[in-house]
Every structure is written in structure tokens, then in C-alpha cells.
Scaffold this motif. Structure first.
Motif, short mmCIF file in Angstrom:
data_model
loop_
_atom_site.label_atom_id
_atom_site.label_comp_id
_atom_site.label_asym_id
_atom_site.label_seq_id
_atom_site.Cartn_x
_atom_site.Cartn_y
_atom_site.Cartn_z
N GLU A 49 -2.16 -1.29 -12.13
CA GLU A 49 -3.05 -1.93 -13.11
C GLU A 49 -3.75 -0.87 -13.97
O GLU A 49 -3.79 -0.96 -15.20
CB GLU A 49 -4.09 -2.78 -12.39
CG GLU A 49 -4.91 -3.65 -13.32
CD GLU A 49 -5.80 -4.62 -12.55
OE1 GLU A 49 -6.43 -4.19 -11.56
OE2 GLU A 49 -5.84 -5.80 -12.92
N ALA A 50 -4.25 0.17 -13.29
CA ALA A 50 -4.96 1.23 -14.00
C ALA A 50 -4.03 1.92 -15.00
O ALA A 50 -4.42 2.19 -16.15
CB ALA A 50 -5.54 2.24 -13.02
N ALA A 51 -2.80 2.20 -14.56
CA ALA A 51 -1.85 2.89 -15.45
C ALA A 51 -1.46 1.99 -16.61
O ALA A 51 -1.31 2.44 -17.75
CB ALA A 51 -0.61 3.31 -14.67
N LYS A 52 -1.32 0.70 -16.34
CA LYS A 52 -0.94 -0.23 -17.40
C LYS A 52 -2.06 -0.35 -18.44
O LYS A 52 -1.80 -0.40 -19.64
CB LYS A 52 -0.63 -1.62 -16.80
CG LYS A 52 -0.17 -2.64 -17.83
CD LYS A 52 -0.10 -4.03 -17.24
CE LYS A 52 -1.43 -4.67 -16.99
NZ LYS A 52 -2.20 -5.08 -18.16
N ASN A 53 -3.31 -0.40 -17.96
CA ASN A 53 -4.44 -0.60 -18.86
C ASN A 53 -4.83 0.64 -19.66
O ASN A 53 -5.56 0.54 -20.64
CB ASN A 53 -5.66 -1.10 -18.08
CG ASN A 53 -5.45 -2.53 -17.61
OD1 ASN A 53 -4.56 -3.23 -18.11
ND2 ASN A 53 -6.23 -2.96 -16.64
N SER A 54 -4.35 1.82 -19.21
CA SER A 54 -4.66 3.03 -19.97
C SER A 54 -3.98 2.97 -21.32
O SER A 54 -2.79 2.65 -21.40
CB SER A 54 -4.19 4.28 -19.22
OG SER A 54 -4.95 4.46 -18.07
N LYS A 55 -4.73 3.32 -22.36
CA LYS A 55 -4.15 3.27 -23.70
C LYS A 55 -3.70 4.67 -24.10
O LYS A 55 -4.49 5.61 -24.07
CB LYS A 55 -5.19 2.76 -24.71
CG LYS A 55 -5.69 1.35 -24.40
CD LYS A 55 -5.12 0.35 -25.40
CE LYS A 55 -5.56 -1.07 -25.07
NZ LYS A 55 -5.12 -1.56 -23.76
N ALA A 56 -2.44 4.80 -24.45
CA ALA A 56 -1.92 6.09 -24.90
C ALA A 56 -0.57 5.87 -25.55
O ALA A 56 0.09 4.86 -25.29
CB ALA A 56 -1.76 7.04 -23.71
N ASP A 57 -0.14 6.81 -26.41
CA ASP A 57 1.15 6.62 -27.07
C ASP A 57 2.30 7.07 -26.18
O ASP A 57 3.46 6.82 -26.49
CB ASP A 57 1.19 7.34 -28.43
CG ASP A 57 0.78 8.79 -28.33
OD1 ASP A 57 0.23 9.16 -27.27
OD2 ASP A 57 1.03 9.54 -29.28
N PHE B 94 -3.27 3.75 -0.27
CA PHE B 94 -4.02 3.18 -1.39
C PHE B 94 -3.27 1.97 -1.94
O PHE B 94 -2.05 2.00 -2.06
CB PHE B 94 -4.19 4.25 -2.48
CG PHE B 94 -5.12 3.84 -3.58
CD1 PHE B 94 -6.49 3.93 -3.41
CD2 PHE B 94 -4.62 3.38 -4.79
CE1 PHE B 94 -7.35 3.55 -4.43
CE2 PHE B 94 -5.47 3.00 -5.81
CZ PHE B 94 -6.85 3.09 -5.63
N PRO B 95 -3.99 0.87 -2.28
CA PRO B 95 -3.29 -0.33 -2.79
C PRO B 95 -2.48 -0.01 -4.06
O PRO B 95 -3.05 0.45 -5.06
CB PRO B 95 -4.42 -1.29 -3.09
CG PRO B 95 -5.56 -0.84 -2.24
CD PRO B 95 -5.43 0.64 -2.12
N ARG C 28 0.84 -1.20 0.00
CA ARG C 28 0.00 0.00 0.00
C ARG C 28 0.87 1.25 0.00
O ARG C 28 1.98 1.24 0.50
CB ARG C 28 -0.92 -0.01 1.23
CG ARG C 28 -1.90 -1.17 1.18
CD ARG C 28 -2.66 -1.33 2.46
NE ARG C 28 -3.63 -0.26 2.66
CZ ARG C 28 -4.60 -0.32 3.58
NH1 ARG C 28 -4.71 -1.37 4.36
NH2 ARG C 28 -5.44 0.67 3.72
N GLY C 29 0.35 2.30 -0.61
CA GLY C 29 1.12 3.53 -0.81
C GLY C 29 1.72 4.05 0.48
O GLY C 29 1.01 4.27 1.46
N SER D 261 -3.72 -6.86 6.49
CA SER D 261 -4.23 -5.72 5.73
C SER D 261 -3.11 -4.74 5.36
O SER D 261 -3.26 -3.95 4.43
CB SER D 261 -5.29 -4.99 6.53
OG SER D 261 -4.70 -4.41 7.68
N SER D 262 -2.00 -4.77 6.08
CA SER D 262 -0.86 -3.89 5.77
C SER D 262 0.43 -4.71 5.81
O SER D 262 1.10 -4.75 6.83
CB SER D 262 -0.75 -2.75 6.78
OG SER D 262 -1.99 -2.15 7.02
N PRO D 263 0.77 -5.39 4.73
CA PRO D 263 1.98 -6.20 4.75
C PRO D 263 3.24 -5.34 4.62
O PRO D 263 3.18 -4.20 4.18
CB PRO D 263 1.84 -7.10 3.51
CG PRO D 263 0.51 -6.79 2.92
CD PRO D 263 0.06 -5.48 3.44
#
Lengths: 626, 159
Positions: free
Chosen positions: A209-217, A202-203, A195-196, A377-379
Motif C-alpha cells: 500500500e505504501a509503495a503504491k501510494n508513493s507518488k513518483a515518475d 512485517f505485514p 507477512r514477510g 495472526s500468521s496465515p
């Protein structure tokens, strides 16, 4: 220059062998963290250089059968015990010296280096037993910590990429580049439960995952090193002592999300950290671990440092991105989240310094081993900076779930004599004050949140009976009021109004209505502000109102229980001790002190501004504070 | 005072005349002149095609920048949590007595200026201050006075 993965792996093996040789030979590690440097560590380092040259020991370490030799003198990053600096660790014996001055260097060379004996009077005092111990590893403060991010404490070179690789560094990058797909990495980060570390918790895996899945050049990676919390210096320590660990985490992040460029945003107030990180970038480029076509894999990645120019709000991610673009660091509403639309509108992954430092460890050790540290919950572990009137202050690293009691008493040796524990301030201006009852609460993201506190970036300040809790709340609101960017009204005007009310309390002018207003205002700011700064700004008020309301009520009744607030102080002259010299009357800027020479003087309470100048001037200690 | 802007030109060139590097450019200008002079702000505005008001906005937003000249020795007195509780206020008093200036001000000869800052990250050494990037820790009012006196003497010798 390493041109492929096999070559890099061979290079790492070679460095491992060299390091083993070095550690079994003589090595002198001088801590050059900010704490030790301020206490003269560089002078000690230079003196070692001079003495070793004079004694002909300067290139005494044989690295191989060939004539390859090296100096035994090394610079190491912060060892965490800043209050005992300058620190020097001498291997292979492991004698760990504290408070070293240039006059001690000759002694160390004579006794330890030539004869292998410790210099008793310089050895570290274990705060738990008050006895001197030979090595760092023997101290209770070492045994009670979990050095994971800060592995090899006291025996790692902060300015050498070879030494980092010898400690297994960049192996995680090789592992990733030679056979892990971005999806596998995201899965590993998600499964690790990381977690951040910047405060919110934040996880990290979800962000990736969100940044990887965003499509952009074009995509960006950003490292948040704008550690503006008063009382926190973990990020600074990490960047100074092991910059490559953070850099490796960033490169892996870039590979995972498909970014070509990264920015490391570091406060301009941290010149040593900026210097170290720049050197790390340059060294990694020289070896081909950063730049065009990394290790022949076709993956290109570049990292650039952006200096922060001093604005607390820039720790908020959208404000930080605006600052990187060269603008005023003002936050904007989310969504869209930076992972969708960040720098110049491109998807941007932004994590804290310490978060990136965890990545190479997760890849190296695997999820299962990583999760053995911490709680479900917090490793993992967390670095905390611990300050206040404690026997030992500095940086510590413990696993999540460790109690405050263990940190304050077992690791830091408790309070210095004569001080009495009252509270702990954790998490800086966004955090809270916790009373004695919370000493046994396990520290993790969720437990702290349930107590209206937060991990924040990890600053722990111990507060004693001498400190007024209302004044503490006023201090933090003064800070957030100044640092509020002014964009949204609840934060800009709310913190100002809350500060004004708190000031009335400390000046003895508050009413019961003010207390009600303060409670209302705190809730209002929390629920209506735009960004994290405003949302958490009332936390110091809420927590002190909850746990130390009696102090607020005392202030309403004209008493400051800790005797901190000057408005409640009354200065009087002890008529028996006063010799009538008149020094105090001349020093008083208000003209409040009158009398006749040779006879006891008096203070006019109406005129007295309670500045305390008279107390400093009086040679007979005749001025008393009630 | 006439300015040739040669130094500013060098700074702009170093940062490739890029708008995104505005903060870096201003950090370098601040280092060079010890403040952001108005004519330099205008000059940068023309060079980067930015309205001077935008640059002014950035200049006033960040604590590192100043629109008034700073001293040759800029004293940054830490008033972070740890320093505040360890008595940074008494250090400020000592500085004020020694130099006769308040936070945000500069001495008439432009040698010293004082600012109170949030946190220098030297909490383990509280109370602390930084003078031109050098950190001084575990301070007392007496130590502060001594440090300033030494700098004053050094300044006299240099003349």
C-alpha cells in the motif's frame, strides 16, 4: 508470443491438456536440486537419456493426435528430501526412488518402465515406520506437511514455462491484468494477512500500500534472495524448483505499485538458482508475459538479476538497495522507508523470495481459502530447512502453528539412533536456541517472538547433547562479528566484545564478572544497534543465557557438560595400552609427549595444546580424553 | 607484468560502463584474474569515473572478492551452523595437511586456495565444501584428502 489475454488463457488451457496426457503416460522426473546434483543426479539423468535412447523410448510420449511427441525424461526441482538423493519419481505409477546411482538406471528401465513393477530396494523408507513405501504420497512425512507453495512436489518441471502454465501458472497474472485494480490487489494482500517471509514478519499488504501510494515518475520492485543465514536454504530451493512462481509474484507486484523495473538480488553462491531464474525471465519474455506492453495491456515491466557478492548484512533491505546501486552494502536509518525512498531515491517495494511466491496463490485461491491454512495472526504456510542429526533432512513446508515436535519427530522421523535431543536453533544468527520445553509451542511469528526467538528465514538446526550451547553462542557471534558492516558502534564493537567474552568461556578463562558483562552487553547491543543485524545479533546469547545458564555456570567451574570445548579436555596416555612406539611424540607439535622407546609415554599437561593429533596417530587407542 | 586491459575493456563493455554494475564488473574481474589486481582497480576507476578508493571499499566489503590471487581450484569450506556441528573443523585440518595452507591462503604454484565461508546452503549435505562451483557433501577428512589428491593428479596429467 502471446499478444492478448484471451490468447494467453487459451495457451494455458492447451498446456493443461498436454500435461494431463503426459502424467497419465510415462514420465521420469529426476530431481536436480543442489542436494541431489551434489550426489550425482546429473549423471543419473544422462544415464537415463542414454538408456532410453538405446531402448527407443526417448520420444515415446504422444502429446496429441498429431505426430507431436516428447521425451518422458524431465528435470524436477528440489523434492525436499535432500538426504535421500538422488531422487527419481516415475509416473504414472508414482514409484519414488531414493539413493539412485547410474548402475540402477538399467534396472529401473527394465522393471518399472517396461513392466510397471517397482524396484523394491530403491523405494523410499518411511522414517516413521522404517518400511519401504511405493509412492511419496504414502509417506508420513508427506501426509504431515502442507504443500502449498511447493505444490506438485516431485512432478513439476523446473525449467519449463509450459509446464508451469499447465499447472495453472500465470493464471493469477491474467486475472489481475484482466480486471483487478491495484487497490483491489492491495486489499486482497492485506486481507490475506500475508507477512514477510524474510524473517521480520512485517505485514506485506502495508508495504504494498505504501509503495503504491508513493507518488513518483519511477518505481522499483526488488526481490530479496540474499539468503545468508547459515542453516537456511528455502529461497535457493524455491528459485531452483519453481522460478516462475516467484517471477509471477514480482510481475503482479510491479503492476500493483506501478513499477517499471525489478531487480532480483540472488547470492552469487547459488549458481543453479541464478541460472534457473534467468531462464525463467528469458522464457517469460519470449512468451510476452514480461517486457514491453505485456499481453497488449499497456503495462511494461522488466526484471533483471543482480548477483550478491557475499555479505550477510545485504539481507537487510536498505543495505541490499545500496548493494544493487553498486556500493558497499551498508544499511541506513529508516525512515524514510524504501517504499518512500529506495533505489536511487525512488519508491521501492522490497519483499523476500517466499513472500512473492505466496502472491499468485492468494490471487488464485482468494483470501478466504488462503486463510484456511495457518493461524489467525500468521496465515499460510512456511518453508523450513531442517538439518542436524535427523533421519531425514531437507526442505519441508508446513502451515503456521505447527509444532516443532511434529516437524522433528513426525516429518523428519526423529533423531538418528544414539543421538539425544537437546535444543533447536531456529532463525539463524538472529534467532534463538529453544529447549525441550518448547517442542509443543506452535510456530508462528508472534509466539516465537514471545519466546525471544524469531522465524527468521526459516532455518531449523537440531542440536544434540554432544554440542555445547556456549560454543553455539560463540559460533554465531563469530559470524555476526565478521558480518557486521562496521557502520554503527554498538554492533561493530559490541559483537566483538561479546565474542571475546564467549571465547573466554569456551577456553575456561571466564569469571562471574564476565557473565554479568555478557548479559549487560547483550541487552545494550539489542537496544542501540542501527539495523536488524545488530538488533538481533545478541539473540543467541540471550536465549542460551535464559534456557541453558547452567552450562555457562559449569564453564565457570571448569566443566564443559557436553565435552565439546577442548580447553576442558585432558589428554592422557593409558599406561597399559601404550606400547611405547613413539609415534605420538613425533606427531606432537608442542613437544609435550615424552618417554623412552618400548615403555609407556606421558603427556605434559602444561605443554599440551589439546590439538588431538596424537589421538589420530596412535594405533593402539591408548590416548584417552577426559 | 604488463597488462593490456583488453579483457577488462570487454568486461566493462559487457556491463555498459555503468557505475551501478560495479559489483558485476568486479565479479567478472575476479573470475578472470582470480583476484582484483591493483592496476585493474585503477583502470576501472578511470573508466567509470570512480575514485579507486571507492572500488577498493567495495572490493574489501564482499566475501566474493579477493585482493590476493586465488588458486585455480578455489576450495570453499562451509562453516555454517550445520556444517560446523558436523565437524567442518576436522575437514579444514585435512585440507591444511594436504596442501600446507591456511584459510585465505593459496599454494605456491597458485593451483589451490582455501577459504572458510559462512553458509553454502547445502546444509542437508553437511559437512560440505565447494570447489569451483561443484558441491561435495557428506564429507569426512579422508574423502577431502582423496578429492584433493585426485585434482592434484589431474593437474599433473594436464602438464
Amino acid at each position: 508470443m502471446l499478444s492478448n489475454i484471451n490468447q494467453a488463457a487459451e495457451f494455458i488451457e492447451k498446456q493443461k491438456g498436454r500435461r494431463k496426457k503426459k502424467l497419465s503416460n510415462l514420465s521420469i522426473y529426476v530431481c536436480v536440486g543442489t542436494g541431489c546434483t551434489a550426489k550425482g543426479a546429473m549423471k543419473v539423468y544422462n544415464e537415463f537419456q542414454r538408456v532410453l535412447e538405446k531402448e527407443g523410448l526417448i520420444s515415446s510420449v504422444k502429446l496429441s493426435m498429431l505426430e507431436e511427441k516428447e521425451s518422458p525424461l524431465k528435470k524436477t526441482g528440489c523434492c525436499g528430501r535432500c538426504s535421500n538423493g538422488p531422487l527419481v519419481n516415475v509416473l504414472p505409477h508414482g514409484y519414488f526412488y531414493s539413493h539412485v546411482t547410474i548402475d540402477d538406471v538399467q534396472k529401473i528401465v527394465e522393471k518399472t518402465i517396461k513392466h510397471g513393477e517397482p524396484v523394491e530396494e530403491l523405494l523410499l523408507v518411511d522414517p516413521a515406520t522404517n518400511e519401504r513405501v511405493k509412492t511419496l504420497e504414502e509417506t508420513s512425512l508427506y501426509k504431515n506437511q502442507n504443500f502449498y507453495i511447493m505444490e506438485d512436489i516431485g512432478k513439476c518441471e523446473c525449467d519449463s514455462i509450459e509446464d508451469y502454465m499447465a499447472r495453472g501458472g500465470y493464471s493469477s497474472l491474467l486475472k489481475v491484468l484482466s480486471g483487478m485494480t491495484p487497490d483491489q490487489i492491495v486489499d486482497a494482500v492485506k486481507a490475506s494477512g500475508l507477512r514477510g517471509r524474510g524473517g521480520g514478519g512485517f505485514p506485506t499488504g502495508l508495504k504494498w500500500e505504501a509503495a503504491k501510494n508513493s507518488k513518483a515518475d519511477k518505481k522499483f520492485v526488488v526481490c530479496n534472495g540474499d539468503e545468508g543465514d547459515p542453516g537456511a536454504f528455502m529461497n535457493r530451493t524455491l528459485l531452483e524448483r519453481d522460478p516462475h512462481l516467484v517471477l509471477e509474484g514480482m510481475i503482479i507486484a510491479g503492476y500493483t505499485v506501478g513499477a517499471q523495473k525489478a531487480y532480483a538480488y540472488i547470492r552469487a553462491e547459488y549458481p543453479i538458482a541464478i541460472h534457473m531464474f534467468q531462464k525463467a525471465i528469458d522464457d517469460a519474455k519470449k512468451l510476452g508475459l514480461l517486457g514491453e506492453n505485456i499481453l497488449g495491456t499497456g503495462f511494461s515491466f522488466d526484471v533483471e538479476i543482480k548477483e550478491g557478492a557475499g555479505a550477510f548484512v545485504c539481507g537487510e533491505e536498505t543495505a541490499l538497495l545500496a548493494s544493487i546501486e553498486g556500493k558497499r552494502g551498508m544499511p541506513r536509518p529508516r525512515p524514510p522507508f524504501p517504499a518512500q525512498s529506495g533505489l536511487w531515491g525512488y519508491p521501492t517495494l522490497i519483499n523476500n523470495v517466499e513472500t512473492y511466491a505466496n502472491i499468485p496463490r492468494i490471487i488464485r485461491d482468494g483470501v478466504e481459502k488462503y486463510r484456511q491454512l495457518g493461524v489467525v495472526s500468521s496465515p499460510g504456510t512456511k518453508m523450513f530447512s531442517v538439518t542436524g542429526p535427523l533421519k531425514v533432512t531437507g526442505i519441508i513446508e508446513v502451515q503456521f502453528g505447527t509444532t516443532l515436535r511434529k516437524i522433528i519427530y513426525d516429518i523428519c522421523g526423529g533423531l538418528i539412533d544414539g543421538e539425544e535431543f537437546k535444543a533447536v536453533q531456529i532463525g539463524g544468527p538472529s534467532g534463538a536456541c529453544l529447549s525441550r520445553e518448547f517442542l509443543d509451542m506452535p510456530l508462528d511469528y508472534d509466539t516465537l517472538r514471545s519466546a525471544d526467538a524469531m522465524v527468521g528465514s526459516g532455518g531449523i538446526v537440531v542440536i544434540t547433547k554432544r554440542t555445547c550451547m556456549v560454543e553455539v553462542a560463540r559460533f554465531f557471534l563469530d559470524f555476526t562479528k565478521r558480518e557486521s558492516c562496521g557502520k554503527c558502534i554498538p554492533c561493530r564493537e559490541g559483537t566483538m566484545q561479546a565474542y571475546t567474552i564467549l571465547e573466554k568461556f569456551t577456553q575456561g578463562k571466564a569469571t562471574t564478572q564476565d557473565l554479568q558483562n555478557l548479559e549487560f552487553l547483550a541487552k545494550l547491543i539489542k537496544s542501540t544497534s542501527l539495523c536488524g543485524l545488530g538488533k538481533t545479533a545478541p539473540n543467541p546469547i540471550i536465549s542460551t543465557l535464559k534456557l541453558f545458564k547452567d552450562e555457562y555456570i559449569s564453564h565457570l567451574n571448569g566443566i564443559c557438560p557436553s565435552g565439546t570445548c577442548t580447553a576442558f579436555k585432558k589428554y592422557t596416555i593409558n599406561q597399559e595400552l601404550c606400547k611405547g612406539c613413539g609415534l605420538c611424540a613425533r606427531a606432537c607439535p608442542q613437544g609435550a609427549i615424552t618417554g623412552e622407546r618400548g615403555k609407556p609415554y606421558r603427556i605434559d599437561q602444561e605443554k599440551c595444546a589439546k590439538c588431538g593429533l596424537c589421538v589420530e596417530k596412535c594405533k593402539f587407542k591408548a590416548i584417552e580424553i577426559l | 607484468m604488463e597488462r593490456t586491459f583488453q579483457k577488462v575493456e570487454e568486461i566493462l563493455k559487457k556491463h555498459e560502463y555503468k557505475k551501478e554494475n560495479l559489483i558485476r564488473i568486479l565479479l567478472d574481474v575476479q573470475k578472470q584474474y582470480r583476484y582484483l589486481p591493483e592496476d585493474v582497480i585503477n583502470y576501472i576507476g578511470v573508466a567509470l569515473q570512480l575514485p579507486p578508493a571507492k572500488i577498493y571499499g567495495v572490493g574489501t566489503f564482499y566475501a566474493q572478492f579477493s585482493l590476493k590471487p586465488k588458486g585455480k581450484y578455489t576450495i570453499l569450506l562451509c562453516d555454517g551452523t550445520a556444517c560446523h556441528m558436523e565437524g567442518s573443523i576436522s575437514l579444514l585440518k585435512a585440507i591444511e595437511e594436504e596442501l600446507n595452507i591456511k584459510p585465505g591462503e593459496v599454494t605456491k604454484d597458485l593451483v589451490f586456495s582455501v577459504d572458510q565461508v559462512g553458509c553454502l546452503g547445502a546444509c542437508a549435505l553437511a559437512p560440505a565444501m565447494v570447489i569451483n562451483e561443484e558441491v561435495y557433501g557428506n564429507l569426512t577428512p579422508e574423502k577431502v584428502k582423496e578429492i584433493i589428491k585426485k585434482l592434484k593428479e589431474g593437474e599433473k596429467d594436464a602438464q
